[in-house]
Design a protein around this motif. Structure first.
Motif, PDB file in Angstrom:
ATOM      1  N   ILE A 161     -24.113 -26.225 100.167  1.00  0.00           N
ATOM      2  CA  ILE A 161     -23.670 -27.016 101.316  1.00  0.00           C
ATOM      3  C   ILE A 161     -24.909 -27.373 102.133  1.00  0.00           C
ATOM      4  CG2 ILE A 161     -22.224 -27.045 103.392  1.00  0.00           C
ATOM      5  CD1 ILE A 161     -20.682 -26.706 100.671  1.00  0.00           C
ATOM      6  N   ASP A 162     -25.157 -28.662 102.322  1.00  0.00           N
ATOM      7  CA  ASP A 162     -26.281 -29.137 103.126  1.00  0.00           C
ATOM      8  C   ASP A 162     -25.849 -29.133 104.591  1.00  0.00           C
ATOM      9  OD1 ASP A 162     -28.542 -30.394 104.158  1.00  0.00           O
ATOM     10  OD2 ASP A 162     -27.842 -32.396 103.584  1.00  0.00           O
ATOM     11  N   VAL A 163     -26.243 -28.091 105.314  1.00  0.00           N
ATOM     12  CA  VAL A 163     -25.813 -27.913 106.709  1.00  0.00           C
ATOM     13  C   VAL A 163     -26.220 -29.106 107.567  1.00  0.00           C
ATOM     14  CG1 VAL A 163     -26.042 -26.435 108.751  1.00  0.00           C
ATOM     15  CG2 VAL A 163     -25.846 -25.403 106.477  1.00  0.00           C
ATOM     16  N   GLN A 188     -20.647 -21.909 112.139  1.00  0.00           N
ATOM     17  CA  GLN A 188     -19.647 -20.867 111.929  1.00  0.00           C
ATOM     18  C   GLN A 188     -18.457 -21.408 111.148  1.00  0.00           C
ATOM     19  OE1 GLN A 188     -20.331 -17.544 113.156  1.00  0.00           O
ATOM     20  NE2 GLN A 188     -18.882 -17.268 111.505  1.00  0.00           N
ATOM     21  N   GLU A 189     -18.059 -22.637 111.427  1.00  0.00           N
ATOM     22  CA  GLU A 189     -16.959 -23.274 110.690  1.00  0.00           C
ATOM     23  C   GLU A 189     -17.343 -23.475 109.218  1.00  0.00           C
ATOM     24  OE1 GLU A 189     -14.796 -27.614 110.671  1.00  0.00           O
ATOM     25  OE2 GLU A 189     -15.370 -26.775 112.615  1.00  0.00           O
ATOM     26  N   LEU A 190     -18.581 -23.896 108.955  1.00  0.00           N
ATOM     27  CA  LEU A 190     -19.045 -24.063 107.575  1.00  0.00           C
ATOM     28  C   LEU A 190     -19.036 -22.727 106.831  1.00  0.00           C
ATOM     29  CD1 LEU A 190     -21.999 -26.549 108.116  1.00  0.00           C
ATOM     30  CD2 LEU A 190     -19.868 -27.020 106.884  1.00  0.00           C
ATOM     31  N   ILE A 191     -19.431 -21.659 107.508  1.00  0.00           N
ATOM     32  CA  ILE A 191     -19.398 -20.323 106.903  1.00  0.00           C
ATOM     33  C   ILE A 191     -17.964 -19.948 106.542  1.00  0.00           C
ATOM     34  CG2 ILE A 191     -19.707 -17.856 107.411  1.00  0.00           C
ATOM     35  CD1 ILE A 191     -22.219 -18.723 109.053  1.00  0.00           C
ATOM     36  N   LYS A 192     -17.059 -20.154 107.471  1.00  0.00           N
ATOM     37  CA  LYS A 192     -15.653 -19.790 107.249  1.00  0.00           C
ATOM     38  C   LYS A 192     -15.014 -20.588 106.115  1.00  0.00           C
ATOM     39  CE  LYS A 192     -11.151 -19.895 109.440  1.00  0.00           C
ATOM     40  NZ  LYS A 192     -10.357 -20.405 110.550  1.00  0.00           N
ATOM     41  N   ASN A 193     -15.340 -21.873 106.031  1.00  0.00           N
ATOM     42  CA  ASN A 193     -14.662 -22.763 105.090  1.00  0.00           C
ATOM     43  C   ASN A 193     -15.328 -22.872 103.718  1.00  0.00           C
ATOM     44  OD1 ASN A 193     -12.666 -23.347 106.973  1.00  0.00           O
ATOM     45  ND2 ASN A 193     -13.824 -25.060 107.821  1.00  0.00           N
ATOM     46  N   ASN A 194     -16.416 -22.133 103.501  1.00  0.00           N
ATOM     47  CA  ASN A 194     -17.141 -22.258 102.241  1.00  0.00           C
ATOM     48  C   ASN A 194     -17.512 -20.907 101.648  1.00  0.00           C
ATOM     49  OD1 ASN A 194     -17.651 -25.288 101.867  1.00  0.00           O
ATOM     50  ND2 ASN A 194     -18.163 -24.921 104.019  1.00  0.00           N
ATOM     51  N   PRO A 195     -16.505 -20.053 101.355  1.00  0.00           N
ATOM     52  CA  PRO A 195     -16.838 -18.762 100.746  1.00  0.00           C
ATOM     53  C   PRO A 195     -17.492 -18.938  99.391  1.00  0.00           C
ATOM     54  CG  PRO A 195     -14.475 -19.201 100.599  1.00  0.00           C
ATOM     55  CD  PRO A 195     -15.070 -20.286 101.458  1.00  0.00           C
ATOM     56  N   HIS A 196     -18.386 -18.013  99.089  1.00  0.00           N
ATOM     57  CA  HIS A 196     -19.125 -18.004  97.812  1.00  0.00           C
ATOM     58  C   HIS A 196     -19.968 -19.260  97.627  1.00  0.00           C
ATOM     59  CE1 HIS A 196     -16.785 -14.700  95.514  1.00  0.00           C
ATOM     60  NE2 HIS A 196     -17.172 -14.318  96.703  1.00  0.00           N
ATOM     61  N   ARG A 197     -20.510 -19.762  98.705  1.00  0.00           N
ATOM     62  CA  ARG A 197     -21.383 -20.930  98.638  1.00  0.00           C
ATOM     63  C   ARG A 197     -22.715 -20.595  99.295  1.00  0.00           C
ATOM     64  NH1 ARG A 197     -18.466 -21.961  95.278  1.00  0.00           N
ATOM     65  NH2 ARG A 197     -16.988 -23.632  95.098  1.00  0.00           N
ATOM     66  N   LEU A 221     -22.087 -15.395 112.611  1.00  0.00           N
ATOM     67  CA  LEU A 221     -21.773 -14.193 111.848  1.00  0.00           C
ATOM     68  C   LEU A 221     -21.339 -14.573 110.447  1.00  0.00           C
ATOM     69  CD1 LEU A 221     -20.204 -13.914 114.917  1.00  0.00           C
ATOM     70  CD2 LEU A 221     -20.358 -11.568 114.157  1.00  0.00           C
ATOM     71  N   THR A 222     -21.803 -13.811 109.464  1.00  0.00           N
ATOM     72  CA  THR A 222     -21.342 -14.029 108.100  1.00  0.00           C
ATOM     73  C   THR A 222     -20.403 -12.894 107.712  1.00  0.00           C
ATOM     74  OG1 THR A 222     -23.136 -12.824 107.003  1.00  0.00           O
ATOM     75  CG2 THR A 222     -23.517 -15.158 107.497  1.00  0.00           C
ATOM     76  N   THR A 262     -15.182 -11.493  99.064  1.00  0.00           N
ATOM     77  CA  THR A 262     -14.389 -12.677  98.725  1.00  0.00           C
ATOM     78  C   THR A 262     -14.659 -13.833  99.691  1.00  0.00           C
ATOM     79  OG1 THR A 262     -12.465 -12.016 100.045  1.00  0.00           O
ATOM     80  CG2 THR A 262     -12.567 -11.225  97.754  1.00  0.00           C
ATOM     81  N   LYS A 263     -15.390 -13.562 100.772  1.00  0.00           N
ATOM     82  CA  LYS A 263     -15.664 -14.582 101.786  1.00  0.00           C
ATOM     83  C   LYS A 263     -17.157 -14.792 102.036  1.00  0.00           C
ATOM     84  CE  LYS A 263     -11.516 -13.157 104.303  1.00  0.00           C
ATOM     85  NZ  LYS A 263     -11.033 -12.582 105.570  1.00  0.00           N
ATOM     86  N   SER A 264     -18.011 -14.052 101.365  1.00  0.00           N
ATOM     87  CA  SER A 264     -19.439 -14.056 101.687  1.00  0.00           C
ATOM     88  C   SER A 264     -20.100 -15.399 101.407  1.00  0.00           C
ATOM     89  CB  SER A 264     -20.157 -12.950 100.917  1.00  0.00           C
ATOM     90  OG  SER A 264     -20.143 -13.223  99.530  1.00  0.00           O
ATOM     91  N   VAL A 265     -21.205 -15.642 102.122  1.00  0.00           N
ATOM     92  CA  VAL A 265     -22.026 -16.834 101.930  1.00  0.00           C
ATOM     93  C   VAL A 265     -23.485 -16.406 101.869  1.00  0.00           C
ATOM     94  CG1 VAL A 265     -20.429 -18.404 103.114  1.00  0.00           C
ATOM     95  CG2 VAL A 265     -22.251 -17.294 104.407  1.00  0.00           C
ATOM     96  N   ASP A 266     -24.307 -17.298 101.338  1.00  0.00           N
ATOM     97  CA  ASP A 266     -25.738 -17.084 101.256  1.00  0.00           C
ATOM     98  C   ASP A 266     -26.407 -18.125 102.140  1.00  0.00           C
ATOM     99  OD1 ASP A 266     -28.142 -15.977 100.187  1.00  0.00           O
ATOM    100  OD2 ASP A 266     -28.284 -17.675  98.825  1.00  0.00           O
TER     101      ASP A 266
END
Length: 187
Positions: A14-16, A33-42, A58-59, A64-68
């Motif tokens: 995802i290009d923030v 924060q919305e991008l983190i919530k809506n893009n698990p495993h991305r 916060l991440t 099942t919801k983590s992001v990098d």
């Protein structure tokens, strides 16, 4: 826009910068924060620019919801002049008084190393505490967390590894940090 990350398909990154202001003139925290919530495993990629934060991001620690989070070398997460630097509530509740700009595993804390997503990280970029010297990065929870190749400037505290959910320990790999804080003995 194609993000040149080795081994990643375009739909995995995802290009923030496509979603927020990167000039440092307006707050990006809620949208990030919305991008983190809506893009698990991305992977959320922050290209060069200044990403102004009015409050912490916060991440999730839940695999099942983590992001990098990957920041280019010249991507800056900067605390705004209005950034609230300290938490309300007791020290026992929060472990310390600081509101870290990035709290890895700060949401949905888990103790699971078996599911894909248990390894997540913050890589690259600059964390700038701004004029109020906001605290930098907290590993707040989760397992197998990595922080690497990050530069921290002007922060009250550079990096904190909090008491984790794994029998009160935290699993963390920390490499290649440059921490230039505010000259305070506690930083």
């Amino acid at each position: 826009f194609i993000v040149p990350l080795i081994g990643c398909k375009n739909n995995e990154v995802i290009d923030v910068a496509s979603y927020v202001d990167i000039t440092g003139k307006s707050d990006c925290a809620d949208k990030i924060q919305e991008l983190i919530k809506n893009n698990p495993h991305r992977t959320l990629y922050f290209r060069d620019g200044t990403y102004l934060l009015d409050h912490q991001i916060l991440t999730p620690g839940d695999p099942t919801k983590s992001v990098d989070l990957q920041l280019s070398n010249y991507a800056i997460l900067k605390a705004s002049d209005n950034y609230q630097t300290t938490r309300e509530g007791s020290l026992e509740e929060w472990q310390d008084k600081y509101l870290y700009m990035v709290a890895l595993g700060g949401l949905d804390r888990e103790n699971d190393v078996t599911l894909p997503g248990s390894v997540y990280s913050l890589t690259g970029g600059i964390i700038d505490g701004g004029k109020n010297h906001a605290a930098g990065v907290e590993i707040a929870g989760g397992r197998e967390v990595k922080v690497q190749n990050v530069s921290m400037k002007g922060a009250e505290v550079g990096l904190k590894i909090a008491t984790g959910v794994n029998s009160r320990s935290s699993d963390a790999d920390v490499t290649n940090l440059d921490i230039d804080c505010n000259q305070d003995v506690n930083s």
